[in-house]
Write an enzyme that holds these catalytic residues in place. Sequence first.
Site, short mmCIF file in Angstrom:
data_model
loop_
_atom_site.label_atom_id
_atom_site.label_comp_id
_atom_site.label_asym_id
_atom_site.label_seq_id
_atom_site.Cartn_x
_atom_site.Cartn_y
_atom_site.Cartn_z
N VAL A 196 0.87 -1.18 0.00
CA VAL A 196 0.00 0.00 0.00
C VAL A 196 0.90 1.22 0.00
O VAL A 196 1.99 1.21 0.55
CB VAL A 196 -0.97 0.06 1.21
CG1 VAL A 196 -2.00 -1.04 1.14
CG2 VAL A 196 -0.23 0.02 2.52
N SER A 197 0.43 2.29 -0.64
CA SER A 197 1.22 3.51 -0.67
C SER A 197 0.78 4.48 0.41
O SER A 197 1.55 5.31 0.86
CB SER A 197 1.14 4.18 -2.05
OG SER A 197 -0.19 4.40 -2.41
N THR A 198 -0.49 4.40 0.84
CA THR A 198 -1.00 5.28 1.89
C THR A 198 -1.87 4.47 2.84
O THR A 198 -2.17 3.31 2.59
CB THR A 198 -1.87 6.41 1.28
OG1 THR A 198 -3.03 5.81 0.70
CG2 THR A 198 -1.11 7.22 0.25
#
Length: 198
Positions: A9-11
């Site tokens: 996940v990036s955020t």
Amino acid sequence: MNAYGYCRVSTGAQEMSLPAQEERIRSYHKDKLSNIPLTQVFIDQGVKGRIPLSSRPAGRKLAAAIEKGDHVLFAKLDRGFRNMRDVVTTVEQWTSRGVSIHFLDLGVSTADAAGRLYVHMMGAIAEFERARMSERCLEAISQRRALGRSLGRAPYGWRAVGPRGQRRLVEDQDQRALGQKIVEWKRANGLRLDGVKW
């Protein structure tokens, strides 16, 4: 022979959370590959998709761990790859080493030529769609600017002041003070900023 999973996940706010990705991988493994041990699920948290898989911390460890006969499970294609070059390069390198890659959202693996072709086609389509979305966003921003309209709300801790077309951002001390209290409360209660327990 081992099976490995990969999640990213990036955020903190993602369409598919890390636990959901990992559960999907474990469920698929149990149903389809239970005769092979699921040795590890590698997780990259807070890593942007535009970074090639082999340049991500967990992605690099995964690439180093795999051997001939192993299987790698991705819950979604875009959790592993965000551009066609990265998909093609990784699939070619890993399949030449005798590794099978499974993309659970697509229902395919690279164990056969048809699966590899399908993965390449879906990677190209995904890259094309991301480029089109970017073009549409830039066009909308240009149009809003040309009409003198706001480009959106001010970020948290700031407010926009001034007449339309001449707005500027200034600090919002009340929001900043509230935000600081929230951060302090979370730390005092052993929570990370995304709400997960340490």
